[in-house]
Design a protein around this motif. Structure first.
Motif, short mmCIF file in Angstrom:
data_model
loop_
_atom_site.label_atom_id
_atom_site.label_comp_id
_atom_site.label_asym_id
_atom_site.label_seq_id
_atom_site.Cartn_x
_atom_site.Cartn_y
_atom_site.Cartn_z
N PRO A 1 9.05 -40.63 30.17
CA PRO A 1 8.66 -41.00 31.55
C PRO A 1 7.40 -41.83 31.55
N SER A 2 7.28 -42.70 32.54
CA SER A 2 6.12 -43.59 32.61
C SER A 2 4.84 -42.82 32.89
N THR A 3 4.93 -41.75 33.68
CA THR A 3 3.79 -40.87 33.95
C THR A 3 4.26 -39.42 33.89
N SER A 4 3.32 -38.49 33.88
CA SER A 4 3.68 -37.07 33.78
C SER A 4 4.44 -36.58 35.01
N ALA A 5 4.25 -37.25 36.15
CA ALA A 5 4.93 -36.83 37.38
C ALA A 5 6.17 -37.65 37.69
N ALA A 6 6.42 -38.70 36.90
CA ALA A 6 7.56 -39.58 37.17
C ALA A 6 8.85 -38.93 36.69
N ALA A 7 9.96 -39.34 37.30
CA ALA A 7 11.27 -38.82 36.93
C ALA A 7 12.14 -39.94 36.39
N ASP A 8 11.53 -40.83 35.57
CA ASP A 8 12.25 -41.98 35.07
C ASP A 8 12.49 -41.93 33.56
N GLY A 9 12.36 -40.75 32.96
CA GLY A 9 12.67 -40.59 31.55
C GLY A 9 14.17 -40.66 31.33
N ASP A 10 14.59 -41.15 30.16
CA ASP A 10 16.02 -41.25 29.83
C ASP A 10 16.36 -40.27 28.72
N TYR A 11 17.52 -39.59 28.89
CA TYR A 11 17.94 -38.58 27.93
C TYR A 11 19.44 -38.70 27.66
N ILE A 12 19.82 -38.35 26.44
CA ILE A 12 21.22 -38.32 26.02
C ILE A 12 21.48 -36.97 25.38
N GLN A 13 22.57 -36.34 25.78
CA GLN A 13 22.92 -35.06 25.15
C GLN A 13 23.32 -35.33 23.70
N SER A 14 22.67 -34.67 22.78
CA SER A 14 22.92 -34.91 21.36
C SER A 14 23.94 -33.92 20.83
N GLY A 15 24.47 -34.23 19.67
CA GLY A 15 25.47 -33.37 19.04
C GLY A 15 26.29 -34.19 18.06
N THR A 16 26.68 -33.56 16.98
CA THR A 16 27.43 -34.27 15.94
C THR A 16 28.78 -34.77 16.46
N ASP A 17 29.46 -33.95 17.27
CA ASP A 17 30.77 -34.36 17.78
C ASP A 17 30.64 -35.59 18.68
N ARG A 18 29.64 -35.61 19.54
CA ARG A 18 29.41 -36.76 20.42
C ARG A 18 29.06 -37.99 19.59
#
Length: 220
Positions: free
Chosen positions: A130-147
């Motif tokens: 995220p750009s700041t500690s209060a921002a909600a603009d972080g990007d995430y991907i569910q990880s896993g070997t099958d994926r």
């Protein structure tokens, strides 16, 4: 009368030859245009598969745990009834903490395929903090070997489209509609240089790689 008939016949023959040439050139361009589309689609698919697969496998980004607060199904406003039925984009919000404890995000969110109960810990990869500690603009991907293996399957699938694109671009063969060049003629022409070995190599590696990747994904 006979001379007029012969003259009209010659003019008709020239017209037919001219129209045939136009159609032939048009379909030749169509074949190469289709090859360009295949090539662009293949490169895009391979790039997307490699990018997503690297994060899902944990080779890129920051690995950590997202503790679920809530999950909800959110359909796009323009989604059709069939897409609503066949695809359920689920967004899970929660708190992300990296494995090394250096990165935390209380407003983390990740797109998943299943709904999870609050308190469930998901293994995710942070692709962009995220750009700041209060921002909600972080990007995430569910990880896993099958994926990861499924994404790698898409990466190799792109090789097949790329190989078809190279073949059509090099020979002018159009795989759809009426092609100016027959498949046999295009295949013979591709053997005069490196086109045929390159196409066989890309399609072969793509098919084998995609098949193995999707098969392996079911064992994880």
């Amino acid at each position: 009368m006979a001379r007029k008939a012969q003259k009209a016949q010659k003019q008709g023959t020239r017209t037919n030859s001219f129209l045939t040439g136009l159609v032939s050139r048009a379909f030749g361009r169509l074949g190469r245009a289709g090859g360009l589309v295949f090539l662009a689609a293949g490169l895009a698919l391979s790039g997307w598969g490699a990018y997503e697969g690297a994060y899902a496998a944990g080779w890129a980004g920051t690995h950590g745990t997202l503790t679920v607060k809530e999950c909800e199904v959110s359909y796009p406003n323009n989604a059709s009834r069939s897409s609503r039925k066949n695809r359920r984009p689920i967004r899970c919000d929660g708190t992300f903490v990296s494995d090394n404890g250096k990165s935390q995000d209380a407003n983390a969110a990740v797109q998943v395929r299943h709904r999870y109960e609050p308190g469930t810990e998901l293994s995710v990869q942070q692709t962009d903090p995220p750009s700041t500690s209060a921002a909600a603009d972080g990007d995430y991907i569910q990880s896993g070997t099958d994926r990861a293996w499924r994404f790698f399957g898409a990466f190799f699938g792109g090789w097949v489209l790329t190989g078809l694109g190279v073949f059509c671009l090099a020979t002018g063969y159009a795989p759809f509609g009426h092609s100016r060049i027959s498949y046999n003629a295009a295949w013979e022409a591709s053997g005069r240089g490196v086109t045929r070995p390159a196409v066989i190599g890309m399609i072969g590696v793509g098919l084998v790689g995609a098949g193995v990747s999707f098969l392996v994904s079911y064992f994880f």
